[in-house]
Design a protein around this motif. Structure first.
Motif, PDB file in Angstrom:
ATOM      1  N   ILE A   1      -5.918  -8.667   3.533  1.00 34.55           N
ATOM      2  CA  ILE A   1      -5.007  -8.339   4.627  1.00 34.55           C
ATOM      3  C   ILE A   1      -5.578  -7.195   5.463  1.00 34.55           C
ATOM      4  N   LYS A   2      -5.959  -6.111   4.810  1.00 42.89           N
ATOM      5  CA  LYS A   2      -6.498  -4.962   5.550  1.00 42.89           C
ATOM      6  C   LYS A   2      -7.804  -5.323   6.250  1.00 42.89           C
ATOM      7  N   ARG A   3      -8.682  -6.038   5.550  1.00 44.03           N
ATOM      8  CA  ARG A   3      -9.959  -6.385   6.162  1.00 44.03           C
ATOM      9  C   ARG A   3      -9.758  -7.230   7.421  1.00 44.03           C
TER      10      ARG A   3
ATOM     11  N   ASP B   1       3.178  -1.262   5.460  1.00 46.72           N
ATOM     12  CA  ASP B   1       2.618   0.061   5.201  1.00 46.72           C
ATOM     13  C   ASP B   1       1.094   0.064   5.224  1.00 46.72           C
ATOM     14  N   ALA B   2       0.483  -1.060   4.839  1.00 47.12           N
ATOM     15  CA  ALA B   2      -0.972  -1.143   4.799  1.00 47.12           C
ATOM     16  C   ALA B   2      -1.586  -1.372   6.170  1.00 47.12           C
ATOM     17  N   VAL B   3      -0.841  -2.018   7.070  1.00 48.27           N
ATOM     18  CA  VAL B   3      -1.429  -2.406   8.360  1.00 48.27           C
ATOM     19  C   VAL B   3      -0.579  -1.991   9.560  1.00 48.27           C
TER      20      VAL B   3
ATOM     21  N   VAL C   1     -12.276   0.064   7.890  1.00 47.77           N
ATOM     22  CA  VAL C   1     -11.083  -0.332   7.144  1.00 47.77           C
ATOM     23  C   VAL C   1     -10.598   0.858   6.324  1.00 47.77           C
ATOM     24  N   PRO C   2      -9.343   1.277   6.479  1.00 42.81           N
ATOM     25  CA  PRO C   2      -8.841   2.424   5.716  1.00 42.81           C
ATOM     26  C   PRO C   2      -8.818   2.150   4.219  1.00 42.81           C
ATOM     27  N   VAL C   3      -9.053   3.173   3.448  1.00 40.07           N
ATOM     28  CA  VAL C   3      -9.039   3.057   1.996  1.00 40.07           C
ATOM     29  C   VAL C   3      -7.613   2.909   1.481  1.00 40.07           C
ATOM     30  N   GLY C   4      -6.713   3.722   2.002  1.00 40.56           N
ATOM     31  CA  GLY C   4      -5.326   3.686   1.554  1.00 40.56           C
ATOM     32  C   GLY C   4      -4.516   2.690   2.346  1.00 40.56           C
TER      33      GLY C   4
ATOM     34  N   LEU D   1      -0.326   1.561  -2.927  1.00 43.81           N
ATOM     35  CA  LEU D   1       0.848   0.697  -2.957  1.00 43.81           C
ATOM     36  C   LEU D   1       1.110   0.244  -4.389  1.00 43.81           C
ATOM     37  N   ASP D   2       2.366   0.318  -4.806  1.00 43.81           N
ATOM     38  CA  ASP D   2       2.723  -0.105  -6.163  1.00 43.81           C
ATOM     39  C   ASP D   2       3.912  -1.054  -6.084  1.00 43.81           C
ATOM     40  N   PHE D   3       3.609  -2.343  -6.037  1.00 40.82           N
ATOM     41  CA  PHE D   3       4.666  -3.351  -5.966  1.00 40.82           C
ATOM     42  C   PHE D   3       5.172  -3.762  -7.340  1.00 40.82           C
TER      43      PHE D   3
END
Length: 328
Positions: free
Chosen positions: A293-295, A251-253, A310-313, A316-318
């Protein structure tokens, strides 16, 4: 991003012209095995005996393949026995690099500036991609393996005789091996590597083919996990951890950056609960760094994201309850 050719570094993106726009992953070149007694393993040569303090693991917190090895190192209790260095998340013109002034991203063994220096130390005329994870033998001064699938199996069993290692934990039990291998085969080609096939494709038909296979497998996994807590048998196996490191990044990438955007993992009730379940296993959260990971993906892969913004969102709540204890 780049590769070594006869020991010389070149800044070069993947060549998809010769494959008609299809991304094809290069096979790992170092395929030796650490074994309990130093006997040869499934491939390569022998004399890599499992000994405390002998091996050093090079990883990235961003890389899903390296992430597998960090999870096994943690869950098997190998941290006192196998030291580690973490590359910086930025992988640009010099490939994976270290930051000598940052303890978190320094090469604690050789003080190298770039990971490709490790590869040429092991093989001065090496040709190929320079990847993580890489397992280094301090005694023989070479890379044992840069294949994550092999390294996690070494970590699973080869060091069980050492003090403090959790020998009772077996992620590849003999009775389940055939089914684990079968699940791994599909998940590797269509999910683990499938997101890359979609994201790195440079032809519409190759992208769509990978996209279709990816979501066909995610639908299959959603159905499979709707009635069972784990992928194989009633216990955690390597099949779960191999899948987890892709799902935790999705979901993040992969959803946006790799155009795998039919739906998020959060939109799958079983898969999203499954990810939270595995994340909440003791020690696993410490191996996950969404920021790195996102960076890595958005800054390093300039062919896909030339602005390097790099997107802010997403949010995520694991840590949220997963409710999967009810499943057998």
């Amino acid at each position: 991003m780049g590769l070594l050719v006869d020991g010389e570094w070149y800044d070069k993106w993947y060549d998809t012209d010769k494959t008609g726009g299809k991304f094809e992953r290069e096979a790992a070149r170092f395929r030796n095995w650490v074994t309990a007694d130093g006997a040869p393993g499934a491939s390569g040569e022998g004399n890599f005996k499992a000994e405390s303090g002998r091996y050093h693991l090079y990883v990235s917190m961003a890389c899903p393949w390296a992430h597998r090895t960090l999870i096994f190192r943690k869950l098997k209790g190998l941290e006192p026995h196998i030291s580690v260095s973490v590359v910086h998340p930025d992988m640009v013109e010099n490939g994976w690099e270290f930051r000598p002034d940052e303890d978190a991203h320094r090469d604690h063994l050789h003080d190298f500036r770039f990971l490709h220096q490790l590869y040429t130390k092991a093989a001065p005329t090496y040709s190929g991609r320079v990847t993580v994870p890489a397992l280094w033998d301090k005694q023989r001064q070479t890379i044992v393996s840069n294949e994550s699938a092999d390294i996690i199996r070494m970590f699973n069993a080869a060091f069980d005789h050492l003090d403090g290692v959790r020998s009772e934990v077996d992620f590849y039990p003999q009775a389940l091996q055939a089914e684990i291998d079968e699940v791994n085969e599909r998940v590797y080609h269509t999910v683990n590597n499938g997101v890359y096939k979609a994201g790195f494709a440079t032809a519409q038909d190759k992208y769509e083919a990978a996209y279709t296979e990816l979501f066909r497998s995610l639908d299959w996994l959603e159905e499979r996990l709707s009635s069972r807590r784990y992928l194989v048998g009633g216990e955690l196996t390597e099949a779960d951890w191999r899948l987890f490191t892709t799902l935790i990044r999705f979901d993040a990438v992969y959803f946006s950056h790799f155009k795998c955007n039919r739906q998020r993992i959060a939109d799958y009730p079983s898969l999203s609960g499954y990810v939270r379940d595995l994340y909440q296993e003791s020690g696993v959260a410490g191996t996950v760094d969404i920021g790195q990971i996102k960076r890595h993906y958005y800054v390093s892969q300039r062919t896909i994201n030339p602005t390097q913004v790099v997107p802010v969102g997403p949010a995520l709540d694991f840590e949220a309850p997963h409710g999967r204890e009810r499943l057998s």
